[in-house]
Design a protein around this motif. Structure first.
Motif, PDB file in Angstrom:
ATOM      1  N   THR A 161       6.240 -36.383 -22.782  1.00 11.88           N
ATOM      2  CA  THR A 161       5.314 -36.816 -23.860  1.00 11.88           C
ATOM      3  C   THR A 161       3.899 -36.179 -23.626  1.00 11.88           C
ATOM      4  O   THR A 161       3.298 -36.260 -22.480  1.00 11.88           O
ATOM      5  N   ILE A 162       3.332 -35.620 -24.502  1.00 13.64           N
ATOM      6  CA  ILE A 162       2.082 -34.958 -24.226  1.00 13.64           C
ATOM      7  C   ILE A 162       0.966 -36.037 -25.121  1.00 13.64           C
ATOM      8  O   ILE A 162       1.339 -36.713 -26.266  1.00 13.64           O
ATOM      9  N   VAL A 163      -0.140 -36.354 -24.468  1.00 22.65           N
ATOM     10  CA  VAL A 163      -1.025 -37.087 -25.004  1.00 22.65           C
ATOM     11  C   VAL A 163      -2.432 -36.218 -25.403  1.00 22.65           C
ATOM     12  O   VAL A 163      -2.976 -35.524 -24.474  1.00 22.65           O
ATOM     13  N   SER A 164      -2.999 -36.748 -26.777  1.00 23.24           N
ATOM     14  CA  SER A 164      -4.178 -35.901 -26.800  1.00 23.24           C
ATOM     15  C   SER A 164      -5.273 -37.009 -27.439  1.00 23.24           C
ATOM     16  O   SER A 164      -4.839 -38.100 -27.970  1.00 23.24           O
ATOM     17  N   SER A 165      -6.346 -36.478 -27.484  1.00 24.89           N
ATOM     18  CA  SER A 165      -7.501 -37.309 -28.191  1.00 24.89           C
ATOM     19  C   SER A 165      -8.108 -36.391 -29.275  1.00 24.89           C
ATOM     20  O   SER A 165      -8.326 -35.339 -29.275  1.00 24.89           O
ATOM     21  N   ASN A 166      -8.481 -37.403 -30.555  1.00 23.08           N
ATOM     22  CA  ASN A 166      -9.115 -36.627 -31.453  1.00 23.08           C
ATOM     23  C   ASN A 166     -10.516 -36.749 -31.369  1.00 23.08           C
ATOM     24  O   ASN A 166     -11.279 -36.725 -32.500  1.00 23.08           O
ATOM     25  N   THR A 167     -10.991 -37.165 -30.435  1.00 22.55           N
ATOM     26  CA  THR A 167     -12.260 -37.340 -30.204  1.00 22.55           C
ATOM     27  C   THR A 167     -13.148 -36.406 -30.592  1.00 22.55           C
ATOM     28  O   THR A 167     -12.825 -35.100 -30.321  1.00 22.55           O
ATOM     29  N   SER A 168     -14.315 -36.635 -31.348  1.00 22.63           N
ATOM     30  CA  SER A 168     -15.403 -35.319 -31.763  1.00 22.63           C
ATOM     31  C   SER A 168     -16.406 -34.999 -30.791  1.00 22.63           C
ATOM     32  O   SER A 168     -17.290 -34.187 -31.207  1.00 22.63           O
ATOM     33  N   GLY A 169     -16.523 -35.730 -29.394  1.00 18.21           N
ATOM     34  CA  GLY A 169     -17.581 -34.919 -28.790  1.00 18.21           C
ATOM     35  C   GLY A 169     -17.397 -35.800 -27.305  1.00 18.21           C
ATOM     36  O   GLY A 169     -18.095 -35.327 -26.485  1.00 18.21           O
ATOM     37  N   ILE A 170     -16.639 -36.953 -27.217  1.00 23.90           N
ATOM     38  CA  ILE A 170     -16.657 -37.370 -26.007  1.00 23.90           C
ATOM     39  C   ILE A 170     -16.077 -36.400 -24.901  1.00 23.90           C
ATOM     40  O   ILE A 170     -14.769 -36.070 -25.136  1.00 23.90           O
ATOM     41  N   PRO A 171     -16.436 -36.280 -23.511  1.00 21.45           N
ATOM     42  CA  PRO A 171     -15.450 -35.274 -22.740  1.00 21.45           C
ATOM     43  C   PRO A 171     -14.352 -35.635 -22.396  1.00 21.45           C
ATOM     44  O   PRO A 171     -14.098 -36.966 -22.150  1.00 21.45           O
ATOM     45  N   LEU A 172     -13.361 -34.749 -22.664  1.00 21.98           N
ATOM     46  CA  LEU A 172     -11.974 -35.152 -22.482  1.00 21.98           C
ATOM     47  C   LEU A 172     -11.812 -35.667 -21.133  1.00 21.98           C
ATOM     48  O   LEU A 172     -10.733 -36.388 -20.567  1.00 21.98           O
ATOM     49  N   ALA A 173     -12.243 -35.024 -19.981  1.00 20.08           N
ATOM     50  CA  ALA A 173     -12.166 -35.392 -18.817  1.00 20.08           C
ATOM     51  C   ALA A 173     -12.522 -36.519 -18.304  1.00 20.08           C
ATOM     52  O   ALA A 173     -11.896 -37.351 -17.730  1.00 20.08           O
ATOM     53  N   SER A 174     -13.682 -37.107 -19.042  1.00 19.71           N
ATOM     54  CA  SER A 174     -14.036 -38.431 -18.848  1.00 19.71           C
ATOM     55  C   SER A 174     -13.093 -39.432 -19.434  1.00 19.71           C
ATOM     56  O   SER A 174     -12.970 -40.356 -18.621  1.00 19.71           O
ATOM     57  N   ILE A 175     -12.499 -39.437 -20.339  1.00 20.96           N
ATOM     58  CA  ILE A 175     -11.636 -40.203 -21.031  1.00 20.96           C
ATOM     59  C   ILE A 175     -10.584 -40.586 -19.999  1.00 20.96           C
ATOM     60  O   ILE A 175      -9.918 -41.504 -19.906  1.00 20.96           O
TER      61      ILE A 175
END
Length: 770
Positions: free
Chosen positions: A108-122
């Motif tokens: 399973t691939i997991v992604s975020s639709n965040t518009s600006g929060i750093p992905l590495a931080s999440i």
């Protein structure tokens, strides 16, 4: 081997999460939509049926979306892809991913639709296994219509995961993908918001009116019709405020943070509740005249916002701007328009030098930080913000030195400085290349000088592998004598030297239909022999397509109306874009489909009737489709209306339609294609069916649903579909039906009200009901 994507889970049923789920369902995927409660998820799914523009290809597509709560996270174990789309709050996102991780399937691939929060931080607290399949997938709103998806891998993301997901989003969801770096705002918002802020500042300072700015920053410079302030109203002033504040908070440079602070005007508008379209008032406000009942548009008086007045008062009557420079360049290509307007010694030039100039300089300064190439920057702005030319294409159009001199830039960005130091004068020596193989194959063929023949209305282009393309390229791809001639020539050329034929283009629209101006001029002069010849020529072209010795495949996208629809109806196969709006709309201008469209809809009604069954019901359905000028809302909807058959296909990515149509054509060659012959036996209902159809017209007229002229057109159409002046059920030939079409068309051209309708549409772009 990685398994194919079949099911997707979306976490968060807010506006974006629900619409992403809707578009996944558009693509035929099984979707699980979860939120804090099952009711919240169900409400989000149900809102899809009420949103405008419609996020679903057809209403029943919502049935592919199952709902649940975050307590149902174990159900995501079978999902191929999980998209997090909850509130933009880092701790909340981190907590939800912590709850999700134990249930993840092995691939399973997991992604975020965040518009600006750093992905590495999440994903900072997640396992190494999780981080390898974690990345950002930033959809743009509305997800169905805006093409851009920014893919944001982190340093831990497996490159194969990035490539696999990008390919799926391209082909199955129909999106343009760019890989963005994990930086604040990614690519498109970082540059687009910067430019929008400069324009808001220009209005807030009182130097330019809102109407002037929108007139200059819309189609005149290759931007959407909604331009600047209409776009902000649609997006929501509060959302714009939140995004600017978020960027100002996350950027590290003090100067950059200052540039992204929301202007005082925006803060006052949010405080006053002037949030845009969703509240009925933003930079513009629509009001209804209580006396006349007509609506009018008011414009925000920027100096009155927050001055102690009520929210309904800071508006003034719309002030149409006087900008002669825009009219002077209206017919020029976009690159020429940009160059002329940018250097103009008038208000348009002053605005662009003050706002567009700094935006281009900023784009060049941040490009190495936000993306791996200037190509991705240009594509992001094209696909995400609707720019016809991206920032670096715009640099080249205006001229690098012209931008620097006009904006008095003492310290050019390193990207520009290095380019000039190398002796080059522009960023590219050729047009922006397609993002992936198989995209825009017609553009590629033209670049390789593969044009076989051309005139003002159309071209014949060699697509390689034995496939010839007929490309329309008139205004709105209207079909006049040149295009019809090239259709005929295309069939002959393909039969002589190619294996198959494709009809399509890379333009926004396939074809808006016949050239009404030519028809109107001839009809007004009473040149009936010329009108008759025009109709015969078009019927000859569509029948040539139908009986072509090699398979002919139509590849429509955007508008395919009237004659454009009739072209598609006569090809062996259609490979349509998902966003294809196809329909026989001739009644709107007082006519009937006479390029074989009425005949083909009758044939489809007859062929769709079970053996031994009564064709009447299917014919009535076809009659209603044409009589009410029904246009599909998508490629999928075109199948419901009968414009597409079960054997026809739909391509999600508009830029892949021609490549897919070419593949279909070559497959038909391999299958041993045999051309059909004109049919000599077509069942028609005669007087009985004519009576039924005419009764429907009469009842609609008596009820006030249609005008006198609508009723006349309806009777003409009923006459064709029932077989003309026939006393009983019998059979006729295709040519007989074409003759009926032509006779009805010519008679309607002689009606004053038809000519009034055509003239009104040509003048206003709207329909007249007279």
């Amino acid at each position: 081997m990685s398994r194919p994507f079949r099911s997707v889970a979306v976490l968060g049923a807010g506006t974006m999460g629900a619409q992403i789920a809707g578009h996944l369902a558009n693509a035929g995927l099984s979707v699980l939509l979860l939120d804090v409660t099952t009711k919240a998820a169900s409400d989000g799914r149900d809102r899809l049926r009420t949103l405008k523009p419609d996020p679903l290809f057809q209403p029943d597509i919502a049935g592919l979306i199952q709902t649940g709560s975050f307590d149902d996270l174990p159900s995501t174990a079978t999902a191929d892809w999980i998209i997090e789309a909850i509130v933009e709050d880092l701790p909340v996102k981190q907590e939800l991913l912590g709850r999700l991780e134990p249930y993840l399937g092995p691939q399973t691939i997991v992604s975020s639709n965040t518009s600006g929060i750093p992905l590495a931080s999440i994903a900072g607290k997640r396992s190494e296994s999780f981080k390898r399949r974690w990345l950002g997938t930033h959809f743009f709103n509305p997800p169905r219509y805006l093409r851009l998806v920014e893919i944001i891998p982190t340093p831990d993301t497996d490159p194969e995961v990035t490539a696999r997901l990008a390919a799926f989003i391209d082909r199955r969801l129909g999106k343009g993908t760019v890989v963005a770096n994990d930086t604040p705002g990614f690519i498109a918002n970082r540059i687009g918001i910067f430019g929008a802020l400069r324009l808001v500042e220009a209005a807030a300072g009182g130097e330019f009116t809102i109407e002037e700015i929108d007139a200059i920053t819309g189609p005149a410079i290759g931007r959407p019709k909604s331009a600047t302030f209409r776009t902000l109203d649609i997006a929501g002033i509060d959302i714009f405020h939140r995004v600017t504040d978020d960027l100002a908070r996350r950027l590290t440079s003090t100067e950059e943070r200052r540039q992204f602070e929301a202007p005082e005007l925006i803060r006052k508008m949010v405080a006053a509740g002037l949030l845009g379209e969703k509240r009925g008032a933003g930079f513009y406000k629509k009001v209804i005249d209580i006396n006349g009942g007509e609506s009018k548009i008011l414009t925000l008086d920027t100096s009155a916002v927050g001055a102690g007045t009520s929210a309904s008062e800071p508006y003034v009557t719309n002030r149409p701007p006087k900008l002669p420079a825009l009219e002077a360049v209206a017919s020029a290509p976009v690159a020429s328009r940009l160059r002329s307007l940018f250097v103009a010694k008038d208000r348009a030039g002053a605005l662009l030098r003050r706002t567009l100039g700094p935006t281009l300089i900023y784009a060049a300064r941040v490009a190495p930080e936000v993306a791996s190439s200037i190509d991705d920057v240009d594509r992001a702005m094209r696909w995400g913000f609707g720019w016809e030319l991206g920032p670096f294409e715009t640099w080249d159009a205006i001229g690098i030195e012209t931008v620097l001199d006009s904006c008095e830039v003492p310290d050019p960005p390193p990207l520009v400085r290095d380019l000039l130091a190398s002796g080059r004068k522009q960023f590219r020596d050729a047009p922006l290349p397609p993002a992936q193989p198989g995209l825009l194959i017609l553009q590629s063929a033209r670049a390789r000088s593969k044009v076989v023949r051309q005139n003002a209305g159309a071209s014949l282009v060699d697509l390689d592998d034995g496939v010839l393309c007929v490309e329309f390229h008139s205004k709105m791809n209207a079909l006049g004598g040149d295009a019809i001639e090239m259709l005929q020539a295309g069939v002959r050329e393909a039969a002589a030297n190619f294996s198959a034929l494709v009809v399509g283009n890379d333009a926004e629209h396939f074809s808006a239909g016949a050239n009404l101006m030519l028809l109107l001029l001839e009809a007004q002069e009473g040149n009936w022999d010329e009108v008759d010849l025009m109709v015969r020529s078009f019927q000859g072209a569509t029948m040539a397509l139908k009986t072509s010795p090699v398979p002919a495949v139509a590849a429509p996208g955007g508008l395919a109306l009237g004659g454009g629809c009739e072209v598609c109806l006569h090809t062996d196969r259609v490979q349509a874009a998902a966003e294809t709006y196809i329909g026989l709309v001739e009644v709107g201008v007082g006519l009937i489909p006479a390029g074989g469209g009425s005949k083909e809809m009758l044939l489809r009604a007859v062929d769709g009737t079970d053996a031994g069954g009564d064709t009447g019901q299917n014919v009535q359905s076809a009659f209603a489709t044409m009589a009410f000028a029904r246009v599909s809302t998508s490629g999928a909807d075109a199948r419901r209306l009968g414009y597409l058959r079960d054997v026809d296909g739909v391509t999600m990515n508009r830029e892949r339609v021609l490549a897919d149509a070419k593949d279909v054509a070559l497959r038909r060659v391999r299958e041993g294609y045999q051309p059909p012959t004109p049919r000599s036996v077509v069942p028609v209902g005669g007087a009985d069916l004519l009576a039924v159809l005419s009764l429907g017209v009469h009842l609609a007229h008596r009820a006030g649903r249609i005008s006198d002229h609508d009723a006349l057109i309806g009777r003409k159409l009923a006459w064709i579909l029932s077989g003309g002046d026939l006393p009983h059920r019998t059979t006729v030939s295709e040519q007989y039906l074409l003759d009926l079409e032509r006779e009805a068309f010519l008679s309607l051209c002689g009606e004053r009200k038809t000519l009034e309708r055509i003239g009104y549409t040509l003048k206003t772009g709207k329909l007249l009901r007279n």
